[in-house]
Design an enzyme around this catalytic site. Structure first.
Site, mmCIF file in Angstrom:
data_model
loop_
_atom_site.group_PDB
_atom_site.id
_atom_site.type_symbol
_atom_site.label_atom_id
_atom_site.label_comp_id
_atom_site.label_asym_id
_atom_site.label_seq_id
_atom_site.Cartn_x
_atom_site.Cartn_y
_atom_site.Cartn_z
ATOM 1 N N HIS A 47 -124.130 -27.214 -65.728
ATOM 2 C CA HIS A 47 -122.757 -27.702 -65.592
ATOM 3 C C HIS A 47 -122.627 -28.823 -64.571
ATOM 4 O O HIS A 47 -121.557 -29.413 -64.441
ATOM 5 C CB HIS A 47 -121.821 -26.553 -65.223
ATOM 6 C CG HIS A 47 -121.715 -25.517 -66.307
ATOM 7 N ND1 HIS A 47 -121.251 -25.801 -67.564
ATOM 8 C CD2 HIS A 47 -122.048 -24.203 -66.325
ATOM 9 C CE1 HIS A 47 -121.287 -24.706 -68.316
ATOM 10 N NE2 HIS A 47 -121.771 -23.712 -67.582
ATOM 11 N N GLU A 148 -124.901 -12.957 -68.391
ATOM 12 C CA GLU A 148 -123.508 -13.413 -68.330
ATOM 13 C C GLU A 148 -122.777 -13.197 -69.645
ATOM 14 O O GLU A 148 -121.827 -13.899 -69.961
ATOM 15 C CB GLU A 148 -123.419 -14.873 -67.865
ATOM 16 C CG GLU A 148 -124.404 -15.835 -68.466
ATOM 17 C CD GLU A 148 -124.371 -17.241 -67.828
ATOM 18 O OE1 GLU A 148 -123.506 -17.519 -66.999
ATOM 19 O OE2 GLU A 148 -125.221 -18.059 -68.208
ATOM 20 N N ASP A 174 -118.720 -16.681 -66.836
ATOM 21 C CA ASP A 174 -119.001 -16.443 -68.252
ATOM 22 C C ASP A 174 -118.926 -14.962 -68.596
ATOM 23 O O ASP A 174 -118.470 -14.601 -69.692
ATOM 24 C CB ASP A 174 -120.390 -16.986 -68.617
ATOM 25 C CG ASP A 174 -120.340 -18.469 -68.919
ATOM 26 O OD1 ASP A 174 -119.393 -18.905 -69.610
ATOM 27 O OD2 ASP A 174 -121.232 -19.197 -68.469
HETATM 28 C C1 3PY Z 1 -120.979 -18.405 -64.393
HETATM 29 O O1 3PY Z 1 -120.294 -17.826 -63.533
HETATM 30 O O2 3PY Z 1 -120.874 -18.176 -65.616
HETATM 31 C C2 3PY Z 1 -121.949 -19.383 -63.989
HETATM 32 O O3 3PY Z 1 -122.775 -19.750 -64.781
HETATM 33 C C3 3PY Z 1 -121.873 -19.945 -62.623
HETATM 34 O O4 3PY Z 1 -122.341 -21.235 -62.561
HETATM 35 MG MG MG Z 2 -122.368 -19.339 -66.769
#
Ligand code: 3PY
Ligand code: MG
Length: 263
Positions: A47, A148, A174
């Site tokens: 990101h 995530e 995420d």
């Molecule tokens: C998230 O919190 O999904 C991340 O990937 C943090 O960069």
């Molecule tokens: Mg993420």
């Protein structure tokens, strides 16, 4: 550096290691962050603005600073993993890892044969840095896989136990989206069978590090309190946005505006 006091993990073993996160490639921002004293630093190529040449150039700039530098990659490609390790990254963080099979492929991409499938081609010697032998490189590299999604949490015991995985790293933004809950609710949920404690438990059982992205000290303290051993607390973009806003508000004598940045 550790998060102490209220931020110390329930194990009472000295608290979490504090990570810094750089998304603003160039201009020396990663070096300024690295010199601020974190336990580790991440260059964010998912990101953040880091792309191939910027990752390599920043790794060279940071070579003299005794802070491990890891790269968060945009995906799980073995070629991408090899390129950043070739350029001198001490480890990788790979996003969106949902199964132990995917984790095993990533762990193999981080290591030369016979332990893995990494191709030889380090470039660090060109810049006056030593090149570790294959077995030393294999044992020093840090392989972190990001949990995530809902399905990753369901399989986290097997993901954490995958040989060659050194850390499970939670992306709470995420994960909250995938679970359909708010970020604050996810962080507040400390029931034994809830997502974040399940990740910490799986990592402890596997004897590996439990990392998480926080992006702010209050969230970092919460994650350390849940038992995470490594927490990304500082981000260059977040620090810049929040201190610019705070200083402007101070100058104007008004209230501090809420943070713009999601991180
Ligand atoms: C998230 O919190 O999904 C991340 O990937 C943090 O960069
Ligand atoms: Mg993420």
């Amino acid at each position: 550096m550790t998060l102490h006091g209220a931020h110390t993990g329930p194990s009472g073993e000295g608290g979490a290691r504090i990570g810094a996160w750089s998304g603003l490639a160039g201009g020396g921002t990663a070096e300024i962050l690295a010199r601020s004293g974190p336990d580790w630093l991440v260059l964010d190529a998912q990101h953040g603005a880091y792309e191939g040449a910027a990752v390599a150039a920043t790794l060279h700039d940071l070579a003299g600073i005794p802070v491990p530098v890891w790269v968060r990659l945009p995906d799980d490609s073995a070629a991408g993993i090899g390129r950043v390790l070739d350029a001198g990254a001490a480890g990788v963080i790979v996003p969106m890892v949902d199964t132990p099979q995917q984790a095993a492929r990533i762990a193999a991409a981080c290591r030369y044969p016979p332990a893995g499938v990494r191709s030889w081609g380090p470039t660090t010697a060109l810049y006056g840095r030593s090149t570790p032998a294959a077995d030393a490189a294999n044992s020093r590299v840090l392989c972190a896989v990001m949990v995530e999604t809902r399905s990753a949490v369901a399989d986290v015991t097997a993901i954490a136990a995958t040989p060659g995985v050194d850390m499970v790293f939670v992306g709470p933004f995420d994960l909250a989206l995938s679970l359909g809950v708010g970020l604050d609710d996810l962080l507040a949920d400390d029931a034994d069978d809830s997502p974040l404690p399940s990740v910490v438990r799986a990592c402890r059982a596997a004897g590996i590090r439990a990392g998480a992205f926080a992006g702010a000290v209050d969230r970092g303290g919460r994650l350390a309190g849940l038992g995470f051993t490594d927490v990304a607390v500082l981000t260059d973009a977040g620090l810049l946005a929040s201190s610019a806003e705070a200083e402007l508000a101070r100058w104007r004598g008004g209230p501090t505006a809420p943070r713009r940045a999601a991180y």
